[in-house]
Design a protein around this motif. Structure first.
Motif, PDB file in Angstrom:
ATOM      1  N   GLY A 187       0.801  -1.219   0.000  1.00 33.17           N
ATOM      2  CA  GLY A 187       0.000   0.000   0.000  1.00 33.17           C
ATOM      3  C   GLY A 187       0.832   1.267   0.000  1.00 33.17           C
ATOM      4  N   GLY A 188       2.159   1.119   0.114  1.00 33.72           N
ATOM      5  CA  GLY A 188       3.043   2.275   0.105  1.00 33.72           C
ATOM      6  C   GLY A 188       3.194   2.861  -1.286  1.00 33.72           C
ATOM      7  N   GLU A 189       3.752   4.077  -1.358  1.00 32.13           N
ATOM      8  CA  GLU A 189       3.862   4.778  -2.636  1.00 32.13           C
ATOM      9  C   GLU A 189       5.303   5.164  -2.951  1.00 32.13           C
ATOM     10  OE1 GLU A 189      -0.363   6.832  -3.620  1.00 32.13           O
ATOM     11  OE2 GLU A 189       1.082   8.079  -2.530  1.00 32.13           O
ATOM     12  N   LEU A 190       5.586   5.180  -4.252  1.00 31.83           N
ATOM     13  CA  LEU A 190       6.868   5.638  -4.785  1.00 31.83           C
ATOM     14  C   LEU A 190       6.596   6.824  -5.684  1.00 31.83           C
ATOM     15  CD1 LEU A 190       9.905   5.361  -5.537  1.00 31.83           C
ATOM     16  CD2 LEU A 190       9.208   3.636  -7.233  1.00 31.83           C
ATOM     17  N   TRP A 191       7.215   7.969  -5.368  1.00 36.43           N
ATOM     18  CA  TRP A 191       7.057   9.176  -6.185  1.00 36.43           C
ATOM     19  C   TRP A 191       8.370   9.416  -6.920  1.00 36.43           C
ATOM     20  CZ3 TRP A 191       4.596  13.151  -2.231  1.00 36.43           C
ATOM     21  CH2 TRP A 191       3.361  12.635  -1.800  1.00 36.43           C
ATOM     22  N   LEU A 192       8.280   9.534  -8.244  1.00 36.79           N
ATOM     23  CA  LEU A 192       9.465   9.690  -9.088  1.00 36.79           C
ATOM     24  C   LEU A 192       9.430  11.030  -9.817  1.00 36.79           C
ATOM     25  CD1 LEU A 192       9.545   6.175 -10.821  1.00 36.79           C
ATOM     26  CD2 LEU A 192      10.666   6.856  -8.691  1.00 36.79           C
ATOM     27  N   SER A 193      10.593  11.634  -9.974  1.00 36.01           N
ATOM     28  CA  SER A 193      10.710  12.842 -10.784  1.00 36.01           C
ATOM     29  C   SER A 193      12.142  12.945 -11.293  1.00 36.01           C
ATOM     30  CB  SER A 193      10.341  14.080  -9.962  1.00 36.01           C
ATOM     31  OG  SER A 193      10.284  15.222 -10.793  1.00 36.01           O
ATOM     32  N   GLY A 194      12.342  13.861 -12.288  1.00 34.12           N
ATOM     33  CA  GLY A 194      13.672  14.058 -12.838  1.00 34.12           C
ATOM     34  C   GLY A 194      13.821  13.560 -14.260  1.00 34.12           C
ATOM     35  N   PHE A 195      12.719  13.475 -15.008  1.00 35.13           N
ATOM     36  CA  PHE A 195      12.765  12.893 -16.350  1.00 35.13           C
ATOM     37  C   PHE A 195      11.745  13.579 -17.252  1.00 35.13           C
ATOM     38  CE2 PHE A 195      10.323  10.495 -13.295  1.00 35.13           C
ATOM     39  CZ  PHE A 195       9.056  10.460 -13.871  1.00 35.13           C
ATOM     40  N   TYR A 196      11.734  13.155 -18.539  1.00 29.22           N
ATOM     41  CA  TYR A 196      10.872  13.772 -19.539  1.00 29.22           C
ATOM     42  C   TYR A 196       9.719  12.841 -19.927  1.00 29.22           C
ATOM     43  CZ  TYR A 196      15.043  16.702 -19.998  1.00 29.22           C
ATOM     44  OH  TYR A 196      16.100  17.513 -19.746  1.00 29.22           O
ATOM     45  N   GLN A 197       8.807  13.373 -20.727  1.00 30.68           N
ATOM     46  CA  GLN A 197       7.633  12.624 -21.154  1.00 30.68           C
ATOM     47  C   GLN A 197       8.025  11.331 -21.875  1.00 30.68           C
ATOM     48  OE1 GLN A 197       6.055  11.939 -24.255  1.00 30.68           O
ATOM     49  NE2 GLN A 197       4.225  11.098 -23.265  1.00 30.68           N
ATOM     50  N   LYS A 198       9.069  11.397 -22.685  1.00 31.31           N
ATOM     51  CA  LYS A 198       9.508  10.222 -23.458  1.00 31.31           C
ATOM     52  C   LYS A 198      10.012   9.091 -22.560  1.00 31.31           C
ATOM     53  CE  LYS A 198      14.217  11.969 -24.077  1.00 31.31           C
ATOM     54  NZ  LYS A 198      15.271  12.374 -25.040  1.00 31.31           N
ATOM     55  N   ASP A 199      10.324   9.413 -21.306  1.00 32.01           N
ATOM     56  CA  ASP A 199      10.869   8.407 -20.389  1.00 32.01           C
ATOM     57  C   ASP A 199       9.785   7.642 -19.640  1.00 32.01           C
ATOM     58  OD1 ASP A 199      13.511   9.277 -20.949  1.00 32.01           O
ATOM     59  OD2 ASP A 199      13.278  10.916 -19.521  1.00 32.01           O
ATOM     60  N   ILE A 200       8.551   8.142 -19.666  1.00 32.59           N
ATOM     61  CA  ILE A 200       7.500   7.574 -18.823  1.00 32.59           C
ATOM     62  C   ILE A 200       7.253   6.105 -19.124  1.00 32.59           C
ATOM     63  CG2 ILE A 200       5.023   7.664 -18.319  1.00 32.59           C
ATOM     64  CD1 ILE A 200       5.186  10.691 -18.489  1.00 32.59           C
ATOM     65  N   ALA A 201       7.177   5.735 -20.403  1.00 29.29           N
ATOM     66  CA  ALA A 201       6.894   4.342 -20.760  1.00 29.29           C
ATOM     67  C   ALA A 201       7.943   3.391 -20.184  1.00 29.29           C
ATOM     68  CB  ALA A 201       6.829   4.201 -22.274  1.00 29.29           C
ATOM     69  N   TYR A 202       9.215   3.765 -20.249  1.00 31.32           N
ATOM     70  CA  TYR A 202      10.276   2.919 -19.707  1.00 31.32           C
ATOM     71  C   TYR A 202      10.103   2.725 -18.200  1.00 31.32           C
ATOM     72  CZ  TYR A 202      12.587   4.016 -24.153  1.00 31.32           C
ATOM     73  OH  TYR A 202      12.881   4.169 -25.488  1.00 31.32           O
ATOM     74  N   LEU A 203       9.749   3.819 -17.518  1.00 34.78           N
ATOM     75  CA  LEU A 203       9.606   3.770 -16.068  1.00 34.78           C
ATOM     76  C   LEU A 203       8.385   2.962 -15.645  1.00 34.78           C
ATOM     77  CD1 LEU A 203      10.565   7.484 -15.439  1.00 34.78           C
ATOM     78  CD2 LEU A 203      11.768   5.533 -14.449  1.00 34.78           C
ATOM     79  N   THR A 204       7.263   3.167 -16.307  1.00 35.15           N
ATOM     80  CA  THR A 204       6.048   2.455 -15.919  1.00 35.15           C
ATOM     81  C   THR A 204       6.140   0.964 -16.239  1.00 35.15           C
ATOM     82  OG1 THR A 204       5.000   3.126 -18.006  1.00 35.15           O
ATOM     83  CG2 THR A 204       4.562   4.492 -16.074  1.00 35.15           C
ATOM     84  N   GLN A 205       6.797   0.644 -17.351  1.00 33.97           N
ATOM     85  CA  GLN A 205       6.979  -0.767 -17.690  1.00 33.97           C
ATOM     86  C   GLN A 205       7.834  -1.470 -16.640  1.00 33.97           C
ATOM     87  OE1 GLN A 205       8.600  -0.822 -21.664  1.00 33.97           O
ATOM     88  NE2 GLN A 205       6.757   0.088 -22.558  1.00 33.97           N
ATOM     89  N   THR A 206       8.912  -0.811 -16.235  1.00 34.14           N
ATOM     90  CA  THR A 206       9.779  -1.384 -15.201  1.00 34.14           C
ATOM     91  C   THR A 206       9.024  -1.508 -13.887  1.00 34.14           C
ATOM     92  OG1 THR A 206      11.691  -0.346 -16.262  1.00 34.14           O
ATOM     93  CG2 THR A 206      11.995  -1.138 -14.022  1.00 34.14           C
ATOM     94  N   ALA A 207       8.222  -0.494 -13.564  1.00 36.59           N
ATOM     95  CA  ALA A 207       7.444  -0.517 -12.327  1.00 36.59           C
ATOM     96  C   ALA A 207       6.483  -1.702 -12.306  1.00 36.59           C
ATOM     97  CB  ALA A 207       6.675   0.793 -12.177  1.00 36.59           C
ATOM     98  N   GLU A 208       5.797  -1.948 -13.398  1.00 43.20           N
ATOM     99  CA  GLU A 208       4.840  -3.055 -13.479  1.00 43.20           C
ATOM    100  C   GLU A 208       5.536  -4.399 -13.277  1.00 43.20           C
ATOM    101  OE1 GLU A 208       2.909  -2.634 -17.206  1.00 43.20           O
ATOM    102  OE2 GLU A 208       1.822  -0.811 -16.631  1.00 43.20           O
ATOM    103  N   GLN A 209       6.754  -4.502 -13.790  1.00 43.66           N
ATOM    104  CA  GLN A 209       7.502  -5.757 -13.683  1.00 43.66           C
ATOM    105  C   GLN A 209       7.856  -6.101 -12.240  1.00 43.66           C
ATOM    106  OE1 GLN A 209      10.851  -5.153 -16.283  1.00 43.66           O
ATOM    107  NE2 GLN A 209       9.592  -5.155 -18.138  1.00 43.66           N
ATOM    108  N   VAL A 210       7.919  -5.074 -11.374  1.00 49.26           N
ATOM    109  CA  VAL A 210       8.278  -5.319  -9.967  1.00 49.26           C
ATOM    110  C   VAL A 210       7.074  -5.155  -9.043  1.00 49.26           C
ATOM    111  CG1 VAL A 210      10.705  -4.732 -10.301  1.00 49.26           C
ATOM    112  CG2 VAL A 210       9.083  -2.926  -9.672  1.00 49.26           C
ATOM    113  N   GLY A 211       5.877  -5.127  -9.624  1.00 48.40           N
ATOM    114  CA  GLY A 211       4.666  -5.125  -8.813  1.00 48.40           C
ATOM    115  C   GLY A 211       4.171  -3.777  -8.363  1.00 48.40           C
ATOM    116  N   LEU A 212       4.542  -2.706  -9.072  1.00 46.74           N
ATOM    117  CA  LEU A 212       4.074  -1.367  -8.724  1.00 46.74           C
ATOM    118  C   LEU A 212       3.057  -0.891  -9.753  1.00 46.74           C
ATOM    119  CD1 LEU A 212       7.454   0.332  -7.729  1.00 46.74           C
ATOM    120  CD2 LEU A 212       5.760  -0.738  -6.223  1.00 46.74           C
ATOM    121  N   LYS A 213       2.004  -0.245  -9.275  1.00 48.12           N
ATOM    122  CA  LYS A 213       0.941   0.234 -10.146  1.00 48.12           C
ATOM    123  C   LYS A 213       1.071   1.741 -10.369  1.00 48.12           C
ATOM    124  CE  LYS A 213      -4.114   0.512 -10.520  1.00 48.12           C
ATOM    125  NZ  LYS A 213      -5.407   0.262  -9.833  1.00 48.12           N
ATOM    126  N   HIS A 214       1.037   2.155 -11.627  1.00 43.50           N
ATOM    127  CA  HIS A 214       1.095   3.575 -11.983  1.00 43.50           C
ATOM    128  C   HIS A 214      -0.274   4.198 -11.727  1.00 43.50           C
ATOM    129  CE1 HIS A 214       1.232   6.699 -15.465  1.00 43.50           C
ATOM    130  NE2 HIS A 214       1.502   7.262 -14.311  1.00 43.50           N
TER     131      HIS A 214
END
Length: 207
Positions: free
Chosen positions: A164-191
């Motif tokens: 139920g905890g949250e991870l807040w990420l910043s420091g990147f551009y719009q083009k980077d979002i897909a890479y980050l969300t895909q990696t997040a899903e692989q480790v059990g995190l929901k965007h």
């Protein structure tokens, strides 16, 4: 050419760093250095003397994270601030009611600066030198770092988040979002949320 060894960020601070007010909805905070005398009133007052560290609230990535902290409930949370820089995000979380804040940076100058700034703001932070998240169970992890580092450390972030905890990420551009969300899903995190300020993006992920 070898130039004189100066604290260049301190030179910038003396000449260009002006107080800034960050509006987080119901609450506002003002960020300023100890030498500023004309400081606006706000709900929270943060003193930052950045020296060689990053994070005065002027950059979009920092101010965006501060807005989220102000708009969310920090009460009683255990917070991890990765890449803490000046310690500004951890200090804000602590002032907003976090029960414990662990602040980590790879740069020993940032660790020293965070300790100084925590003392100036009369808050207690557990400040550590390191490049990876220390083992623990955190309610919230803040990571305002480069995209590649965020992707590399995503498994460790997920491992150390409580359910139920949250991870807040910043420091990147719009083009980077897909890479980050895909990696997040692989480790059990929901965007759960995306926001942007100018060209900079930030994400909210939940375990």
């Amino acid at each position: 050419e070898e130039v004189e060894d100066k604290d260049w960020n301190e030179e910038w601070e003396k000449n260009y760093f002006q107080p800034i007010v960050v509006d987080g909805g119901e609450f506002k905070c003002v960020i300023h250095s100890s030498f500023h005398t004309d400081v606006p009133e706000a709900d929270y007052d943060i003193v930052i003397n950045p020296k060689m560290s990053f994070g005065t609230g002027h950059h979009e990535t920092t101010s965006s994270m501060l807005r989220w902290i102000l708009a969310d409930s920090m009460q009683g949370k255990k917070v991890l601030d990765m890449g803490c820089g000046t310690g500004i995000l951890g200090i804000m979380a602590k002032k907003c009611g976090a029960s414990q804040v662990v602040a980590v940076d790879i740069d020993d100058k940032s660790v020293a600066n965070t300790l100084e700034n925590a003392q100036s703001n009369a808050v207690e932070l557990d400040v550590r030198l390191g490049s990876t998240p220390p083992d623990g169970e955190y309610d919230l992890i803040l990571a305002n770092i480069h995209r590649n580092i965020l992707i590399e450390h995503m498994p460790a972030y997920a491992k150390n988040l409580r359910e139920g905890g949250e991870l807040w990420l910043s420091g990147f551009y719009q083009k980077d979002i897909a890479y980050l969300t895909q990696t997040a899903e692989q480790v059990g995190l929901k965007h759960t949320e995306t926001n942007c300020h100018n060209e900079w993006q930030w994400l909210r992920l939940k375990k």
